[in-house]
Design an enzyme around this catalytic site. Structure first.
Site, PDB file in Angstrom:
ATOM      1  N   CYS A   1      39.979  44.480  69.148  1.00 17.61           N
ATOM      2  CA  CYS A   1      39.550  45.335  68.042  1.00 17.61           C
ATOM      3  C   CYS A   1      38.143  45.874  68.325  1.00 17.61           C
ATOM      4  O   CYS A   1      37.269  45.135  68.766  1.00 17.61           O
ATOM      5  CB  CYS A   1      39.525  44.551  66.726  1.00 17.61           C
ATOM      6  SG  CYS A   1      41.151  44.289  66.031  1.00 17.61           S
ATOM      7  N   HIS A   2      37.973  47.158  68.046  1.00 17.07           N
ATOM      8  CA  HIS A   2      36.656  47.773  68.205  1.00 17.07           C
ATOM      9  C   HIS A   2      35.767  47.407  67.018  1.00 17.07           C
ATOM     10  O   HIS A   2      36.255  47.344  65.888  1.00 17.07           O
ATOM     11  CB  HIS A   2      36.791  49.305  68.259  1.00 17.07           C
ATOM     12  CG  HIS A   2      37.477  49.803  69.478  1.00 17.07           C
ATOM     13  ND1 HIS A   2      38.849  49.780  69.607  1.00 17.07           N
ATOM     14  CD2 HIS A   2      37.000  50.323  70.627  1.00 17.07           C
ATOM     15  CE1 HIS A   2      39.182  50.277  70.795  1.00 17.07           C
ATOM     16  NE2 HIS A   2      38.084  50.611  71.427  1.00 17.07           N
TER      17      HIS A   2
ATOM     18  N   MET B   1      43.784  46.456  61.175  1.00 12.51           N
ATOM     19  CA  MET B   1      43.499  45.049  61.468  1.00 12.51           C
ATOM     20  C   MET B   1      42.446  44.495  60.518  1.00 12.51           C
ATOM     21  O   MET B   1      42.508  43.333  60.121  1.00 12.51           O
ATOM     22  CB  MET B   1      43.060  44.868  62.927  1.00 12.51           C
ATOM     23  CG  MET B   1      44.171  45.143  63.924  1.00 12.51           C
ATOM     24  SD  MET B   1      45.692  44.202  63.624  1.00 12.51           S
ATOM     25  CE  MET B   1      45.089  42.533  63.744  1.00 12.51           C
ATOM     26  N   GLU B   2      41.496  45.326  60.133  1.00 19.28           N
ATOM     27  CA  GLU B   2      40.472  44.881  59.188  1.00 19.28           C
ATOM     28  C   GLU B   2      41.080  44.579  57.827  1.00 19.28           C
ATOM     29  O   GLU B   2      40.757  43.562  57.196  1.00 19.28           O
ATOM     30  CB  GLU B   2      39.363  45.933  59.077  1.00 19.28           C
ATOM     31  CG  GLU B   2      38.450  46.000  60.282  1.00 19.28           C
ATOM     32  CD  GLU B   2      39.041  46.647  61.534  1.00 19.28           C
ATOM     33  OE1 GLU B   2      38.402  46.567  62.590  1.00 19.28           O
ATOM     34  OE2 GLU B   2      40.155  47.223  61.470  1.00 19.28           O
TER      35      GLU B   2
ATOM     36  N   ASP C   1      42.227  26.903  50.844  1.00 18.54           N
ATOM     37  CA  ASP C   1      41.178  25.900  51.039  1.00 18.54           C
ATOM     38  C   ASP C   1      40.641  25.388  49.706  1.00 18.54           C
ATOM     39  O   ASP C   1      40.433  24.192  49.532  1.00 18.54           O
ATOM     40  CB  ASP C   1      40.043  26.483  51.872  1.00 18.54           C
ATOM     41  CG  ASP C   1      38.917  25.486  52.087  1.00 18.54           C
ATOM     42  OD1 ASP C   1      39.200  24.362  52.547  1.00 18.54           O
ATOM     43  OD2 ASP C   1      37.756  25.824  51.776  1.00 18.54           O
TER      44      ASP C   1
END
Length: 160
Positions: A80-81, A116-117, A131
């Site tokens: 990923c950039h 992707m972000e 969590d």
């Protein structure tokens, strides 16, 4: 629809970052979702406590974690950039009786998209919910995570 070649492999089949230098700079946005499914008794407890756990406010913490993940996606996913993130919004709300729906929308003006972000933001927010709630149950299920839409670049998909 014709099958396209994998873009993260070079001519020899070795891993390679995509060269985006020849692409046009355009407005890009993407939207992804991820669900967090709770056992019914856990969902009731969370609703009764206003989505607070012993660790604090679940939604607020997940939004912060998802936003941080969006900004650091290039550090987590090898090809990923690094991108200037112009906008990032996470929304988290109940989806039915026992699931939370996490939605992450990301915007940039760059040569490559932010799918992707958006996926990373939604899934890290979901992991954060897990969590914060795992003391109540380890039967919490994450997913599916999916891209809902993207705009900008070579093709638009779904509803960004």
């Amino acid at each position: 629809m014709p099958r396209t070649a994998l873009t993260h492999l070079d001519a020899a089949g070795r891993p390679a970052m995509v060269d985006v230098s020849g692409k046009a700079v355009t407005a890009r946005e993407a939207r992804a979702i991820c669900r967090v499914r709770f056992p019914a008794d856990v969902a009731r407890e969370l609703k009764r406590n206003g989505l607070r756990s012993a660790k604090g406010g679940i939604v607020d913490t997940a939004i912060i974690a998802g936003t941080m993940a969006v900004k650091r996606t290039h550090e987590l996913i090898p090809f990923c950039h690094p991108l200037p993130i112009d906008g990032c919004r996470l929304a988290i709300d109940w989806d039915g009786e026992s699931a939370l729906l996490i939605e992450c929308q990301v915007r940039t003006v760059h040569r490559t998209g932010v799918e992707m972000e958006a996926l990373t933001g939604a899934t890290v927010a979901a992991l954060t919910v897990y969590d914060m709630c795992k003391a109540l149950s380890h039967a919490i299920v994450l997913g599916p995570a999916k891209l809902v839409g993207k705009r900008g670049g070579k093709r638009d998909v779904g509803a960004a």
